[in-house]
Design an enzyme around this catalytic site. Structure first.
Site, PDB file in Angstrom:
ATOM      1  N   GLU A 159       9.409  57.355   5.175  1.00  0.00           N
ATOM      2  CA  GLU A 159      10.907  57.103   4.667  1.00  0.00           C
ATOM      3  C   GLU A 159      11.045  58.333   3.685  1.00  0.00           C
ATOM      4  O   GLU A 159      10.462  58.991   2.957  1.00  0.00           O
ATOM      5  CB  GLU A 159      10.730  55.943   3.504  1.00  0.00           C
ATOM      6  CG  GLU A 159      12.066  55.554   3.031  1.00  0.00           C
ATOM      7  CD  GLU A 159      12.150  54.707   2.016  1.00  0.00           C
ATOM      8  OE1 GLU A 159      13.449  54.334   1.415  1.00  0.00           O
ATOM      9  OE2 GLU A 159      11.435  53.938   1.551  1.00  0.00           O
ATOM     10  N   SER A 215      17.274  48.299  -6.318  1.00  0.00           N
ATOM     11  CA  SER A 215      18.460  48.228  -7.236  1.00  0.00           C
ATOM     12  C   SER A 215      19.785  49.083  -7.037  1.00  0.00           C
ATOM     13  O   SER A 215      20.747  48.887  -7.440  1.00  0.00           O
ATOM     14  CB  SER A 215      17.604  48.778  -8.631  1.00  0.00           C
ATOM     15  OG  SER A 215      17.025  49.900  -8.440  1.00  0.00           O
ATOM     16  N   ASP A 272      21.827  60.930  -0.615  1.00  0.00           N
ATOM     17  CA  ASP A 272      23.240  61.231  -1.210  1.00  0.00           C
ATOM     18  C   ASP A 272      24.483  61.616  -0.523  1.00  0.00           C
ATOM     19  O   ASP A 272      24.129  62.443   0.545  1.00  0.00           O
ATOM     20  CB  ASP A 272      22.906  62.582  -2.024  1.00  0.00           C
ATOM     21  CG  ASP A 272      23.768  62.793  -3.297  1.00  0.00           C
ATOM     22  OD1 ASP A 272      24.979  62.841  -3.092  1.00  0.00           O
ATOM     23  OD2 ASP A 272      23.484  63.325  -4.294  1.00  0.00           O
ATOM     24  N   GLU A 313       9.735  62.191  -1.245  1.00  0.00           N
ATOM     25  CA  GLU A 313      10.416  62.144  -2.779  1.00  0.00           C
ATOM     26  C   GLU A 313      10.345  63.303  -3.454  1.00  0.00           C
ATOM     27  O   GLU A 313       9.144  63.827  -3.563  1.00  0.00           O
ATOM     28  CB  GLU A 313      10.276  61.027  -3.654  1.00  0.00           C
ATOM     29  CG  GLU A 313      11.085  60.621  -4.832  1.00  0.00           C
ATOM     30  CD  GLU A 313      12.538  60.675  -4.535  1.00  0.00           C
ATOM     31  OE1 GLU A 313      13.149  61.418  -5.200  1.00  0.00           O
ATOM     32  OE2 GLU A 313      12.981  59.889  -3.904  1.00  0.00           O
TER      33      GLU A 313
END
Length: 261
Positions: free
Chosen positions: A79, A241, A167, A104
């Site tokens: 991912e 979230s 993004d 990340e």
């Protein structure tokens, strides 16, 4: 601790493209700091950099060795842009038969993923803060995703590639920074095995249309739901979230699924 600084676009010459992320500064929470200090070596892969100053670069000679990292041969899922780690940690906890790579760039996100991994995919608050069983099928790569796909991963080494809520760079002058592009599709095709799956999701409608056009326009992929069609919500993508915030703001989510030819 301060956020690890990122290079500018000009500092990574082999990419020949603007970076899809920006430099940020952030401090870790106490729980994130503890996880970073005590457990990052269990999860964070030591990536060889081009130079010590290019902290998110990937040296052209470095390759990720899944068998060495995980100690086995298993389907591999990656991912890109794992954020707080909600999705990838849940996936690793519920699918122990697969190995998972979390990519990340931001240190607080990496630290949060380590915290979650220590609770075997549960919310630390739900577990009363007590650590659970560590995940052995999860590793984290803090590096530029395009460089990883270009040369940091062996060809045809992934079974699935996930790009969830990148993004959107909504301003037209920033569209060149978007991660998903025809050039990115070429990189995705390089690392996915034949029959491998490229999954995407976005809550930005216009970006969803771009993603669909990129996937449908690539000779390396076929749309799993026929050309021009979006996919149903991927059951393996838990509600994060970030996604909940988008839904609360009235945005809808586009899911896409492409299969490597």
């Amino acid at each position: 601790m301060p956020e690890t600084p990122e290079p500018t676009a000009g500092e990574t010459p082999h990419l020949r493209r603007p970076l899809s992320y920006v430099r940020r500064t952030a401090r870790l929470t106490p729980s994130q700091q503890r996880a970073w200090d005590t457990r990052r070596h269990q999860y964070l892969v030591d990536v060889r950099r081009e130079t010590e100053h290019r902290v998110l670069s990937v040296h052209p000679d470095w390759r990720f060795d899944a068998a060495a990292e995980f100690g086995r041969s298993a389907p591999l899922v990656m991912e890109i842009g794992t954020g707080l780690g909600e999705c990838v940690v849940h996936a690793a906890a519920t699918h122990p038969e697969r190995d998972h790579l979390a990519v990340e760039v931001y240190t607080p996100g990496v630290a949060s993923t380590i915290v979650r991994a220590g609770h075997a995919g549960t919310d630390p608050a739900d577990a009363g803060g007590a650590p659970g069983q560590e995940l052995t099928n999860l590793r984290i790569l803090q590096a530029d995703a395009a460089a990883l796909l270009e040369h940091g991963l062996p060809a045809a080494s992934l079974d699935e590639l996930w790009v969830f809520f990148p993004d959107p760079w909504p301003k037209k002058r920033h569209h060149k920074r978007r991660l998903v592009s025809p050039e990115f599709a070429e990189l995705a095709a390089r690392v996915l095995r034949p029959g491998g799956v490229w999954r995407l999701a976005t809550d930005w409608a216009e970006y969803g249309e771009v993603m669909l056009a990129v996937g449908d326009g690539s000779a390396h992929f076929r749309n799993a739901h026929q050309e021009g069609n979006v996919a149903p919500r991927f059951e393996g993508r838990v509600m994060t979230s970030f996604e909940r915030k988008g839904l609360d703001a009235g945005r809808s989510v586009t899911d896409l699924e492409f299969v490597r030819r």
